[in-house]
Structures are given as structure tokens and as C-alpha cells.
Design a protein around this motif. Structure first.
Motif, PDB file in Angstrom:
ATOM      1  N   ILE A  37      24.085  45.044  44.759  1.00 24.60           N
ATOM      2  CA  ILE A  37      24.274  45.712  46.040  1.00 24.60           C
ATOM      3  C   ILE A  37      24.859  44.700  47.010  1.00 24.60           C
ATOM      4  N   LEU A  38      26.019  45.029  47.517  1.00 25.76           N
ATOM      5  CA  LEU A  38      26.664  44.165  48.497  1.00 25.76           C
ATOM      6  C   LEU A  38      26.591  44.839  49.852  1.00 25.76           C
ATOM      7  N   GLY A  39      26.781  44.062  50.866  1.00 26.92           N
ATOM      8  CA  GLY A  39      26.801  44.657  52.195  1.00 26.92           C
ATOM      9  C   GLY A  39      26.577  43.597  53.230  1.00 26.92           C
ATOM     10  N   ALA A 214      27.538  48.318  44.223  1.00 26.81           N
ATOM     11  CA  ALA A 214      27.475  49.314  45.289  1.00 26.81           C
ATOM     12  C   ALA A 214      27.676  48.575  46.594  1.00 26.81           C
ATOM     13  N   LEU A 215      28.597  49.082  47.405  1.00 33.62           N
ATOM     14  CA  LEU A 215      28.846  48.430  48.687  1.00 33.62           C
ATOM     15  C   LEU A 215      28.239  49.272  49.793  1.00 33.62           C
ATOM     16  N   LEU A 216      27.324  48.651  50.515  1.00 28.34           N
ATOM     17  CA  LEU A 216      26.580  49.353  51.556  1.00 28.34           C
ATOM     18  C   LEU A 216      27.191  49.023  52.913  1.00 28.34           C
ATOM     19  N   ARG A 220      25.220  53.591  54.492  1.00 32.28           N
ATOM     20  CA  ARG A 220      25.811  54.462  53.475  1.00 32.28           C
ATOM     21  C   ARG A 220      26.419  53.624  52.370  1.00 32.28           C
ATOM     22  N   ILE A 221      26.524  54.225  51.187  1.00 29.49           N
ATOM     23  CA  ILE A 221      27.261  53.555  50.119  1.00 29.49           C
ATOM     24  C   ILE A 221      28.716  53.964  50.269  1.00 29.49           C
ATOM     25  N   ILE A 222      29.576  52.992  50.585  1.00 31.76           N
ATOM     26  CA  ILE A 222      30.971  53.377  50.817  1.00 31.76           C
ATOM     27  C   ILE A 222      31.827  53.124  49.593  1.00 31.76           C
ATOM     28  N   ALA A 223      31.296  52.402  48.628  1.00 31.83           N
ATOM     29  CA  ALA A 223      32.057  52.211  47.400  1.00 31.83           C
ATOM     30  C   ALA A 223      31.101  51.935  46.263  1.00 31.83           C
ATOM     31  N   THR A 234      41.443  50.665  47.619  1.00 33.07           N
ATOM     32  CA  THR A 234      42.314  50.538  48.788  1.00 33.07           C
ATOM     33  C   THR A 234      41.518  50.605  50.077  1.00 33.07           C
ATOM     34  N   ASN A 235      40.218  50.899  49.958  1.00 29.15           N
ATOM     35  CA  ASN A 235      39.364  50.960  51.145  1.00 29.15           C
ATOM     36  C   ASN A 235      39.401  49.620  51.882  1.00 29.15           C
ATOM     37  N   LYS A 236      39.635  49.689  53.188  1.00 24.23           N
ATOM     38  CA  LYS A 236      39.777  48.474  53.985  1.00 24.23           C
ATOM     39  C   LYS A 236      38.529  47.603  53.932  1.00 24.23           C
ATOM     40  N   LYS A 237      37.365  48.259  54.076  1.00 18.53           N
ATOM     41  CA  LYS A 237      36.122  47.491  54.133  1.00 18.53           C
ATOM     42  C   LYS A 237      35.831  46.811  52.800  1.00 18.53           C
ATOM     43  N   VAL A 238      36.172  47.495  51.724  1.00 16.01           N
ATOM     44  CA  VAL A 238      35.980  46.893  50.407  1.00 16.01           C
ATOM     45  C   VAL A 238      36.892  45.684  50.264  1.00 16.01           C
ATOM     46  N   GLN A 239      38.147  45.867  50.659  1.00 22.23           N
ATOM     47  CA  GLN A 239      39.111  44.765  50.601  1.00 22.23           C
ATOM     48  C   GLN A 239      38.615  43.581  51.414  1.00 22.23           C
TER      49      GLN A 239
END
Ligand code: ATP
Ligand code: MG
Lengths: 267, 269
Positions: A37-39, A214-216, A220-223, A234-239
Motif C-alpha cells: 500500500i502506497l500513499g 494499491a495507491l491510496l 480512496r484507492i486511486i490505482a 497515465t494517472n498524474k498522481k501515480v506518475q
């Protein structure tokens, strides 16, 4: 291969006071899987772990462990389920009144009928696995921060749990010990088919051990997906996360000033 | 004006409500502790942690002996002087023995001991459990499948239940010794006479009513201390606050319990 998830979270919502910390989390974790879990700091990762092991009750939503809905269980029913769960707390949470060896041996002493000599050997083995052989008689106060973390990990795996939860296991460790912990986790996964959920900020260890990530963000889990999938997202926050891009600087002076003054007025 | 009245009523109501939640949770904790101390072991669900209990008995009991003894000796002495001041005028100074003996065993022995132990050990219980709470150690216990009440409260509760009567008996004895000290060295009453007078004055009932009280006192000290520990919020500051509250609350409750039990003994026995 068992296709039923061992951990299933449905629409988990949690408030601290009037502040929403987790906002509709849905997550399934398969047996034997390593989920990281990242975030960002403060996004609710530790809170999520606390809910999965039933330390706090959610405001709404359901959590199933091995098919059992734990949100409706009483504390005493929860206690027996937790015996097969290991948890490494963010702060270690070693019992400060006991030496390190007793910390690790405690669950074995109270929950099993093993001989004292056997327990001693097992304690040494677990401490050896985290590189703390010979530190049985040290009090937690005599350990460094990283050593405390490792001792706490030894305690978490003392009972050979089915599910292991680690809250930032390698934060504050030097890279050599940190990678040692990663390898220990890989070994536990292989040897015991342990289901492992890890909160971490170390991208290197994510790449090494994660089956899925899982990116929190803001509760919320956004990815959600494998490391490869997230890297190519391509999600900015993930990048931003994977390429270590800082937040854009506040350019608009007025809105910046407003945000400061506004905040103060609210407080 | 009316608005102010309404507001203060609201504040009072909230305060009262908060107070009542504390009371009901404390009762809940006490019930839990009683369950794990008495019912669960009898039913074979989870034994008692004797090693930890004995450790606590040493901390709470043995280590309090010097302070309890000193204070009770002084109080016995003080009471004897105050009594002698009055009784000497009637040439009845021998009754100092009755007065010191009875009030020590029935009242002051148990009360003083409880108050000292509340200050020494009740606060320690609150601080220990509170620190563990802040440090997430309580959560760690729960994660490892231990009930915190069983693990932390029961040994302390049991230790207090066992130790407080013993301390009280010693306090009674030392208090009487204080009175005896004055009688022999100042009132010229012989050892034998003072001893006989005390023995005549005391009946079993006095001793037993004193010891019955200690059961309630022990419960109050253990449960208030533990409860204040469990509700600690924030860091070291929260621990400090809870520790103080635990001492004030338990001394208050000890006095109330003392009043009630004394009233019952007074009207029925
Ligand atoms: N006991 C609490 N009372 C009130 N708010 C809390 C409490 N614990 C956490 N929070 C809030 O909940 C949010 C999530 O906290 P949490 O500890 O889960 O974050 P985290 O993702 O683990 O952060 P970090 O990476 O820094 O450990 C934070 O914004 C925090 O302010
Ligand atoms: Mg955290």
C-alpha cells in the motif's frame, strides 16, 4: 489455486471525529499475495491496517477475513482470529517493560503448550532472522530505532501467522538491513505462503516484493495493479509517485495567502 | 440573560452526560475485571497470570510497607495525644487505648492505607497503562490475541485485593503501637495494662469491618487507575493528566465508599 480472497474490504468508510479518513475503500487480497500500500503521509494507510485487523471499527462498510465478516464480531471473538495475524506497528510498539526476548516469546508462552526450552530456541531463531541474534536480554529502550523495528518484526512473525501486516517495515533502516528485511519477507512468502500487506514508501522494496500495489490518496484507492501496470499508468498522481515528482509550487500569490489566512480563521 | 442561562444549562448538561459515560464505562471495566478474575478461571477459560500478580504484589505491597508503617505510627501517636489531652482531665487516660485501638482498626487503618496506596500505586497503574496506550502497546497486545483487561488489569487488581488487607492489618498494629508509645512514655501506663485495655476494647467485629472495607478500596484503586490509563489520549501530557485524575478520583471514591460501608455497619451491626 484458491480463488477466494483471504481479505476482502467492501466500501470501508471511517471518520475521525467529523473528518473522513477512509472514503469507500474496496480491496481484495488473495491468499499468498504480497500487497503493498502506497500513499502520501497522512492519507490513511495505518488507519486502513488497523481496520483490517479489527483494532478499530469502521463507520460503515464490511471487512471479511477468510470469509468472516469481522465488523460484526465482538472483541473476544476477534482475539482468537488475531492469533493467526502478525502486525508490525509503525512505531514498533514493543512492550517496554520486557526484554526483547520476552517480547518475542510472549505469544508463544501464552498461546502454545511448548516447552520453555523450545520457546527459547524459537525466539533466538526469529531474532536471528531479523539480524538481532544475541539481543534477547536487551530492553527495548536500549535498542536503536531500526533495531526496535526489527525486533517488532520478529515478534510479529513469532507465531508463524497466516497474514502479516507491516506498517513501514524499512523506514529508518540502512539500505543493507532494509533489503535484508525485503528478502526475509520474500522468504516468508515462499516458505509459509503467508499473505502479506505492507505499507511502505520505499520504491525499491515495492519493485522487489510487491505482487500488486494499491495507491491510496485522500482516503480512496486511486490505482490498483501490478508494479508494471502502475508504472505505465497515465494517472498524474501515480506518475508523481513513481517518478518522484514534487507537488507543483504555489504560483498564485493571492490564493496562497488566502489559503494561509483562511486556514487560520477556521482554527 | 435567558440565553446565558440556557447556555450554562447546556454546559452543565454536557458535563453531567460526560461524567455519566465515565461512570458507566468504569462500571463496565470493573465487571470485565471481575469476570476475568473470578468467573473465567473457574470456568477454565484463561487462567490467572500469577507471575505478574506476584510481581505487582511486591511493587504495590512490599514497597509500601515503610511509608504506610511510618504514617500510621505517627497518626496513632497523634490520636493518642489528642485523646489524652481530653481524657486526662477526667483521670481516664487509660481509655486512650480504647480510642486509638477502635478508631485505628475500624476506620483510620483501612482509610489511611487505601489513600497512601491510591497515591503510590493507583497513580502507577494509570501511568503504566497510559504509557502503554500512547505507545500502541495495548493495540499490540490485542493484535497478539490478548485481552488487555485480562493481561494488565487482573494481575494488578488481584495483587491489590490480596495486599491491601495485609497492609491494613499492619497499619492497625502500628497505629496501636503509636498510641502505646505515648501511653507508656508519657501517661505512665504499663505495657500490660495498655495491652489488656486494648484487647478488651477490640472485638473481632472491629477488625473485620475494617478488612471488609479494604475489598472495596482495592477495587476502587485498581479500576480507577486502570480506567484512567486506558482513556489516555495524546502523548506524555495525557498520561500526566490521567495520573492526577486517577489519584483524585480514587481518593474521592474511597471516602464515599468508606462513608457508605460505615453507615451500613453502624446501622446493622
Ligand atoms: N487517533 C486519531 N484521532 C484523530 N485523527 C487521527 C487519528 N489517527 C489518525 N488520524 C488522522 O487520520 C489520517 C490518517 O492517518 P494515518 O495514521 O492512517 O496516516 P498514514 O497514511 O499512516 O500516514 P503516515 O504515512 O505518515 O504514517 C491523518 O490525517 C490523521 O490526522
Ligand atoms: Mg502510518
Amino acid at each position: 489455486m484458491n480463488k477466494k480472497p483471504i481479505i476482502e474490504i467492501k466500501d470501508l468508510v471511517t471518520y475521525y471525529g467529523s473528518r473522513k479518513v477512509l472514503d469507500g475503500i474496496n480491496l481484495q487480497i488473495m491468499p499468498g499475495e504480497t500487497m503493498t500500500i502506497l500513499g502520501r503521509s497522512g492519507c490513511g494507510k495505518s488507519t486502513l491496517l488497523r481496520h483490517i485487523i479489527g483494532l478499530s471499527k469502521p463507520s460503515s462498510g464490511k471487512i471479511f477475513l477468510k470469509g468472516q465478516d469481522i465488523t460484526i464480531l465482538t472483541e473476544n471473538q476477534m482475539l482468537s482470529i488475531r492469533r493467526k495475524i502478525g502486525m508490525l506497528f509503525q512505531g514498533g510498539a514493543l512492550f517496554n517493560s520486557m526484554p526483547v526476548g520476552d517480547n518475542v516469546a510472549l505469544p508463544l508462552r501464552e498461546h502454545t503448550e511448548l516447552e520453555d526450552s523450545t520457546i527459547q530456541i524459537m525466539t533466538r531463531m526469529k531474532l536471528d532472522q531479523v539480524g538481532l541474534a544475541g539481543f534477547e536480554d536487551f530492553m527495548p529502550a536500549q535498542l536503536s530505532g531500526g533495531m526496535k523495528k526489527r525486533a517488532a518484526l520478529a515478534r510479529a512473525i513469532a507465531m508463524d501467522p497466516d497474514m502479516l501486516f507491516c506498517d513501514e517495515p524499512s523506514a529508518g533502516l540502512d539500505p543493507i538491513v532494509a533489503v535484508g528485511i525485503d528478502h526475509l519477507i520474500l522468504k516468508l512468502k515462499k516458505a509459509f505462503q503467508m499473505t502479506i500487506v505492507i505499507v511502505t514508501h520505499e520504491l525499491a522494496s515495492v519493485f522487489l516484493i510487491a505482487d500488486r500495489v494499491a495507491l491510496l490518496d485522500e482516503g480512496r484507492i486511486i490505482a490498483l495493479g501490478t508494479v508494471e501496470e502502475l508504472k505505465n499508468s497515465t494517472n498524474k498522481k501515480v506518475q508523481q509517485f513513481f517518478n518522484r515528482i514534487p507537488d507543483p509550487e504555489k504560483i498564485d500569490k493571492d490564493s496562497y495567502l488566502n489559503s494561509l489566512v483562511g486556514e487560520n480563521n477556521k482554527l | 440573560m435567558i440565553k446565558l442561562f440556557k447556555q450554562s444549562l447546556g454546559v452543565l448538561g454536557r458535563q453531567f452526560f460526560m461524567y455519566m459515560t465515565h461512570v458507566s464505562r468504569m462500571v463496565q471495566l470493573t465487571r470485565d475485571a471481575l469476570y476475568w478474575t473470578v468467573v473465567a478461571p473457574l470456568r477454565g477459560k484463561g487462567g490467572l497470570r500469577w507471575k505478574s500478580t506476584i510481581h505487582q504484589m511486591v511493587l504495590i505491597g512490599v514497597n509500601s510497607i515503610p511509608i504506610v508503617a511510618t504514617i500510621c505510627f505517627f497518626v496513632g501517636l497523634i490520636m493518642a495525644m489528642q485523646a489524652a489531652y481530653q481524657l486526662e482531665r477526667f483521670g481516664a487516660s487509660i481509655y486512650v487505648a480504647d480510642l486509638v485501638g477502635v478508631s485505628m482498626t475500624r476506620e483510620l487503618g483501612p482509610l489511611l492505607t487505601a489513600i497512601i496506596v491510591a497515591g503510590r500505586s493507583g497513580s502507577a497503574i494509570a501511568a503504566e497503562i497510559g504509557t502503554m496506550k500512547v505507545n500502541e502497546e495495548i493495540d499490540a497486545l490485542r493484535t497478539m490475541g490478548f485481552n488487555p483487561v485480562w493481561f494488565l488489569v487482573v494481575p494488578r487488581f488481584l495483587a491489590l485485593l490480596l495486599v491491601l488487607p495485609c497492609l491494613t492489618l499492619m497499619a492497625d498494629l502500628v497505629g496501636i503501637l503509636g498510641g502505646f508509645f505515648l501511653a507508656v512514655f508519657n501517661l505512665n501506663i504499663s505495657f500490660i495494662r495498655y495491652f489488656n485495655q486494648t484487647a478488651d476494647a477490640l472485638v473481632m467485629k472491629d477488625l473485620i469491618t475494617g478488612l471488609v472495607k479494604t475489598v472495596f478500596f482495592a477495587t476502587i484503586i485498581a479500576q480507577v487507575g486502570a480506567y484512567q490509563g486506558f482513556i489516555v489520549k495524546g502523548g506524555a501530557e495525557g498520561v500526566g493528566k490521567s495520573t492526577t485524575t486517577s489519584v483524585v478520583t480514587s481518593i474521592f471514591l474511597i471516602i464515599v465508599a468508606d462513608l457508605i460501608t460505615t453507615m451500613i455497619f453502624y446501622s446493622t451491626l
